[in-house]
Design a protein around this motif. Structure first.
Motif, PDB file in Angstrom:
ATOM      1  N   ALA A 219     138.509  51.641  67.456  1.00  0.00           N
ATOM      2  CA  ALA A 219     138.532  53.105  67.369  1.00  0.00           C
ATOM      3  C   ALA A 219     139.882  53.652  66.948  1.00  0.00           C
ATOM      4  CB  ALA A 219     138.112  53.706  68.705  1.00  0.00           C
ATOM      5  N   GLU A 220     140.961  52.964  67.348  1.00  0.00           N
ATOM      6  CA  GLU A 220     142.309  53.473  67.066  1.00  0.00           C
ATOM      7  C   GLU A 220     142.820  53.075  65.678  1.00  0.00           C
ATOM      8  OE1 GLU A 220     142.734  49.570  69.413  1.00  0.00           O
ATOM      9  OE2 GLU A 220     141.426  51.354  69.413  1.00  0.00           O
ATOM     10  N   ALA A 244     137.926  56.537  65.276  1.00  0.00           N
ATOM     11  CA  ALA A 244     137.353  57.373  66.330  1.00  0.00           C
ATOM     12  C   ALA A 244     137.028  58.776  65.812  1.00  0.00           C
ATOM     13  CB  ALA A 244     138.304  57.451  67.518  1.00  0.00           C
TER      14      ALA A 244
END
Length: 310
Positions: A219-220, A244
């Motif tokens: 996600a990052e 994300a």
């Protein structure tokens, strides 16, 4: 495990090591060209100061046929000001909206020009449309290196891997470098959506699957885009987002958007879009790795204008 799944798992591991600090994280600088809305990224290793340039721009005036190097000169100046050594000049695909400045930059800064191996297919299609004959190889030989899905390489101390992400064109690739992914025209900022799929060899269903593959990264993961077109209500150009943010808010393909709905939307939208302003000159140059056609007997270089072909 399928080969593509192994490549994705390897990419996720590279992101994880950079985020954890057990491997260097890349430093990214960007030079934006508002005329073509293109972001050229210069990514370098903070330890070794080795660098790659991704998706460069050669200025082109369609009214006069003149080329210039204002944008590429900014890239060159930034590289020299930072004391970087260039290992790679990379293309995410054969662009239809701007000409590549890769050979000009290579002459001044060094590095190898690389693109996805499926460029051979794209060359074959456009060699026919423009009747380019043997002036274009059809094998990708104009480029110094052809990347396949899962290929790994290094930029100084930075770990990098290639993901094949077709749909916009058959040859699109993303470069995952440390915790950053350079994803070309697959996605735009969340408030603008996704790339068109109506060029020869493009396919909306394939693009959906490529996007979901990219959004399976951690996600990052930082995502660096090739373009920004200023979504309504936004006044500042932006070219960096995250997995994300895309999963939560991309107006075309956020989480919960099913494949059939995306395909129906994308295909309907593409029917309303005009051809890019620079598609005819861009494709002829970019399938040649940014090299201009050879001069003819009078010393002048010429690009072709096919009538009623696109």
């Amino acid at each position: 495990m399928k080969t593509e799944d192994r490549a994705l798992a390897a990419a996720a591991a590279i992101v994880g090591r950079a985020r954890a600090g057990t491997a260097p994280a890349p430093v990214v600088d960007t030079v934006f060209d508002p005329d073509t809305f293109t972001a050229t990224h210069i990514v370098h290793c903070p330890v070794t100061r080795r660098a790659a340039i991704i998706d460069s721009v050669l200025d082109y005036d369609p009214a006069s046929g003149r080329t210039s190097t204002s944008h590429a000169g900014e890239v060159e100046a930034l590289v020299k000001a930072k004391g970087l050594g260039v290992d790679w000049i990379l293309e995410t695909h054969a662009h239809a909206d701007h000409l590549s400045a890769a050979p000009w930059l290579q002459e001044r800064l060094g590095g190898r020009i690389g693109i996805g191996a499926h460029i051979a297919h794209v060359q074959g299609v456009f060699r026919g449309i423009f009747n380019l004959g043997e002036t274009v190889s059809g094998t990708g030989a104009e480029f110094d290196h052809l990347f396949a899905d899962g290929d790994r390489f290094a930029i100084g101390g930075l770990e990098a891997i290639v993901l094949h992400v077709p749909g916009h064109t058959p040859a699109d690739i993303a470069f995952v470098i440390g915790d950053a992914a350079f994803i070309g025209d697959t996605l735009f900022m969340p408030d603008y959506g996704t790339a068109r799929c109506d060029f020869p060899g493009g396919d909306a269903r394939t693009l959906y699957r490529s996007i979901r593959r990219l959004l399976a990264l951690p996600a990052e993961t930082r995502l660096f885009l090739c373009h920004d077109y200023l979504a309504p209500g936004r006044e500042t150009f932006v070219w960096e987002t995250t997995v994300a943010a895309q999963r939560a808010g991309n107006i075309h393909v956020k989480d919960g958007t099913d494949e059939d709905s995306f395909v129906a939307f994308r295909e309907a939208r593409d029917q309303t879009l005009a051809m890019p302003r620079l598609i005819l000159p861009s494709i002829q140059v970019n399938v040649r790795a940014g090299h201009l056609p050879e001069p003819e007997a009078n010393g002048v270089r010429y690009l072709k204008l096919p009538l009623d072909a696109l």
